[in-house]
Design a protein around this motif. Sequence first.
Motif, PDB file in Angstrom:
ATOM      1  N   VAL A  64      -8.255   3.271   6.984  1.00 13.60           N
ATOM      2  CA  VAL A  64      -7.102   2.510   7.467  1.00 13.60           C
ATOM      3  C   VAL A  64      -5.803   2.956   6.774  1.00 13.60           C
ATOM      4  O   VAL A  64      -4.729   2.920   7.367  1.00 13.60           O
ATOM      5  CB  VAL A  64      -7.367   0.990   7.295  1.00 13.60           C
ATOM      6  CG1 VAL A  64      -7.461   0.596   5.838  1.00 13.60           C
ATOM      7  CG2 VAL A  64      -6.313   0.170   7.986  1.00 13.60           C
ATOM      8  N   VAL A  65      -5.927   3.401   5.528  1.00 12.62           N
ATOM      9  CA  VAL A  65      -4.751   3.891   4.801  1.00 12.62           C
ATOM     10  C   VAL A  65      -4.450   5.320   5.239  1.00 12.62           C
ATOM     11  O   VAL A  65      -3.316   5.668   5.566  1.00 12.62           O
ATOM     12  CB  VAL A  65      -4.996   3.849   3.269  1.00 12.62           C
ATOM     13  CG1 VAL A  65      -3.781   4.372   2.519  1.00 12.62           C
ATOM     14  CG2 VAL A  65      -5.344   2.452   2.815  1.00 12.62           C
TER      15      VAL A  65
ATOM     16  N   LEU B  57      -9.004   7.651  -0.204  1.00 13.41           N
ATOM     17  CA  LEU B  57      -8.299   6.671   0.619  1.00 13.41           C
ATOM     18  C   LEU B  57      -9.190   6.215   1.762  1.00 13.41           C
ATOM     19  O   LEU B  57      -9.800   7.050   2.444  1.00 13.41           O
ATOM     20  CB  LEU B  57      -7.022   7.280   1.214  1.00 13.41           C
ATOM     21  CG  LEU B  57      -6.044   7.947   0.248  1.00 13.41           C
ATOM     22  CD1 LEU B  57      -4.968   8.687   1.026  1.00 13.41           C
ATOM     23  CD2 LEU B  57      -5.416   6.911  -0.670  1.00 13.41           C
ATOM     24  N   GLU B  58      -9.228   4.917   1.957  1.00 10.18           N
ATOM     25  CA  GLU B  58     -10.002   4.393   3.078  1.00 10.18           C
ATOM     26  C   GLU B  58      -9.300   4.755   4.386  1.00 10.18           C
ATOM     27  O   GLU B  58      -8.076   4.923   4.421  1.00 10.18           O
ATOM     28  CB  GLU B  58     -10.111   2.878   2.918  1.00 10.18           C
ATOM     29  CG  GLU B  58     -11.271   2.288   3.662  1.00 10.18           C
ATOM     30  CD  GLU B  58     -11.489   0.836   3.276  1.00 10.18           C
ATOM     31  OE1 GLU B  58     -11.696   0.569   2.084  1.00 10.18           O
ATOM     32  OE2 GLU B  58     -11.427  -0.016   4.164  1.00 10.18           O
TER      33      GLU B  58
ATOM     34  N   LEU C 176       0.846  -1.199   0.000  1.00  5.63           N
ATOM     35  CA  LEU C 176       0.000   0.000   0.000  1.00  5.63           C
ATOM     36  C   LEU C 176       0.884   1.253   0.000  1.00  5.63           C
ATOM     37  O   LEU C 176       0.589   2.238  -0.684  1.00  5.63           O
ATOM     38  CB  LEU C 176      -0.929   0.018   1.215  1.00  5.63           C
ATOM     39  CG  LEU C 176      -1.902  -1.166   1.340  1.00  5.63           C
ATOM     40  CD1 LEU C 176      -2.795  -0.990   2.555  1.00  5.63           C
ATOM     41  CD2 LEU C 176      -2.765  -1.303   0.095  1.00  5.63           C
TER      42      LEU C 176
END
Lengths: 638, 78
Positions: B65-66, B62-63, B27
């Motif tokens: 968690v990212v 971006l989610e 990622l």
Amino acid sequence: MSSIVLVGQPNVGKSVIFHRLTGRYVNVSNYPGTTVEVTRGQYSDAPELTVLDTPGILTLPARSEDEEATAHILLNEKIAVIAQVGDAKNLRRTVQLTLLLIEAGLPMVLALNMMDEARARGIRFDMTKLAAELGLAVVPTVATGNEGMAALKQALAEAKVPIFKPTYDDAVERAIDDLVSVLPSGQLHARVIALLFLAGDKATEVWMAEKQVDLTTLIARREHLQEKFDEPLAEVLQRTRMAAADAIVRRVVTNRGREGQGLVQKIGQWAVHRWFGWPLVLLVLYAVYVFVGQFGAGVLVGWLENDLFNELINPWFKQIVNTWVPFPWLQDFLVGTYGLWTMGMTYALALILPIVTTFFIAFGILEDSGYFARLSVLSNRAFKVLGLNGRAVLPMVLGLGCVTMATLTTRILHTPRERLIVTFLLALAIPCSAQLGVVMGMLASYGGGAFMIWLGTVIFVLFSVGWLSGKLVKGKRIPLMTELPPMRLPLMTNVAKKTWLRLKWYLEEVIPLFLIGAALMFVLDRIGLLPWIIKAGEPLVTGWLGLPKEASAAFLMGFLRRDFGATGLFAMGSGLSPEQGLVGLVTLTLFVPCIASMLVIIKEQGIKTALIMIALITPLAFFVGGLLHRTLIFVGFA
Amino acid sequence: MHKTLHNFSTGSQLIVRGFKPTLAPELREHLSAWGLALGTPITLLAKRPVIRISVEYVELALESVVAESILVEEASSD
């Protein structure tokens, strides 16, 4: 034959430039990942050269199957010129890719595309200085407006090997030198091969293995180098290029500009807004429903089927056939109940054509605007339930145009797990344009409630099966990370071109299949098998689904193409009650995908997986149809 | 100690100062490919339904968690 290879980041206009250079049109859209396969065409100015349109790469190493295709081309194709296409608005990102491609040691040109968008944002830079910094020709272009194409062709004819080389960390440079001494000679400079290998590019490793390079030793050397850095090597290399790109951009940009705030950009922001996003989705769905379901399937089909075909063309054609064709069986073959003309051509031209035309227009407008990519933001939470992320929505939405093409688009997804689940869901529950059009047309006559029941059932099945697949298919979920293209006003010439090409493809694929289908039905009817099949299907079709026994023929047609089957139901008209129509349409929506889709699924996932999919889909479609029938009867839906 | 994107309000001009070690390498490499590296200026566009940022004129979604693995500070304090 040598090639001009168009390389660049996703959604920068490579396919439009390909069209300008070759005269060959390929699908162009406003979302990253439109091109998932390499397209070839003859260069119109020098027919001895082939132009290659490659899938977009952010940088290398490749991170998905479509990016790998580009890496493969760079490594294996005989390249005359690399033509990098870059987004002028995003100069820093463009230049960092240039700094990698430059190392290939091949003649190269940089087309800085979308200059209109850069100008609209007030971005100004010194093009001559940029060309001097990079040591290659830099051509400003607006490919959609055919601006700068003559200059680009001139630059391609005079392309030279660039002279600029970025310098990496000392340890990296030493590792590159070591690798260069053992790498085989090829058309690409060994330095770029070394860089790609150090970054862990899989396509490069495959290429090296093919050239009998001892990978084990080199991998050990790479691991040794990695120990010197805290970050992954790919990032160390990328950071060096990014820093070099940043320095160049600082020197050439005279005005950095500012983000556009026009109405179209505002709509783009509303489309991903936490409150306005979903109402906008409903508004878009309603607009498509009115245009395709009511106007296309209602008004246009009414004119074509009733006024033109049933009133004029078919009686006239029947009269001609009955007068001039001496054999009754041949008359029947041409204009009977299952006649080539009365069934095959009438279904294809009078029923489906107006529906798919309106659908393709609506689809093209949404596709060109950049709206589809925004759905990934809104739908991310829903796809999380399936163990996927919002990027999966793109193949799904494209499946509404054509499931076959959408199955290929699953290559933009990052893991085999994601591709498998999305391919299965596409095969199961995503109706293609023709089928969706017929569904909308039929449901429009039953009212909005019927449409919502159909939609709700299909979505319920999609998510239930998707959730189960997410649990059963091994592998971890990748969180959403995606690029949102700028929202743009659709170019009507592009929408018209795309609609025409899709219609042409549709007619070429569908008419032969509809004719084969009609011929098959005629033969089965003649030899007495059709009544037998209808009778044999009675327990399932009549007993379980509650449909008239004649509907068996529609399901038989559905094995050829789901839309052919749906058209069979559509043609039954008042022979079906709204409840029966709804049950029939839900069952056919969840039915086996068309032959072309199956072939692509076999190509992408293998025959074993494709057969398992069919084995799961067929009984599930009938199971859900039967359950829906009982539920509708229970709640008193008439 | 640098903050994450969650600590700033929409419209903030920020500079990337690092990544949490918990961010998966693949990622992180992907972010890097988009040009999101140390010292990159970004703008926080929205925090819901997912985090949206712009890097140059590229808009990224971006989610959480990212996004919470990206360490940033305000551009003015650079």
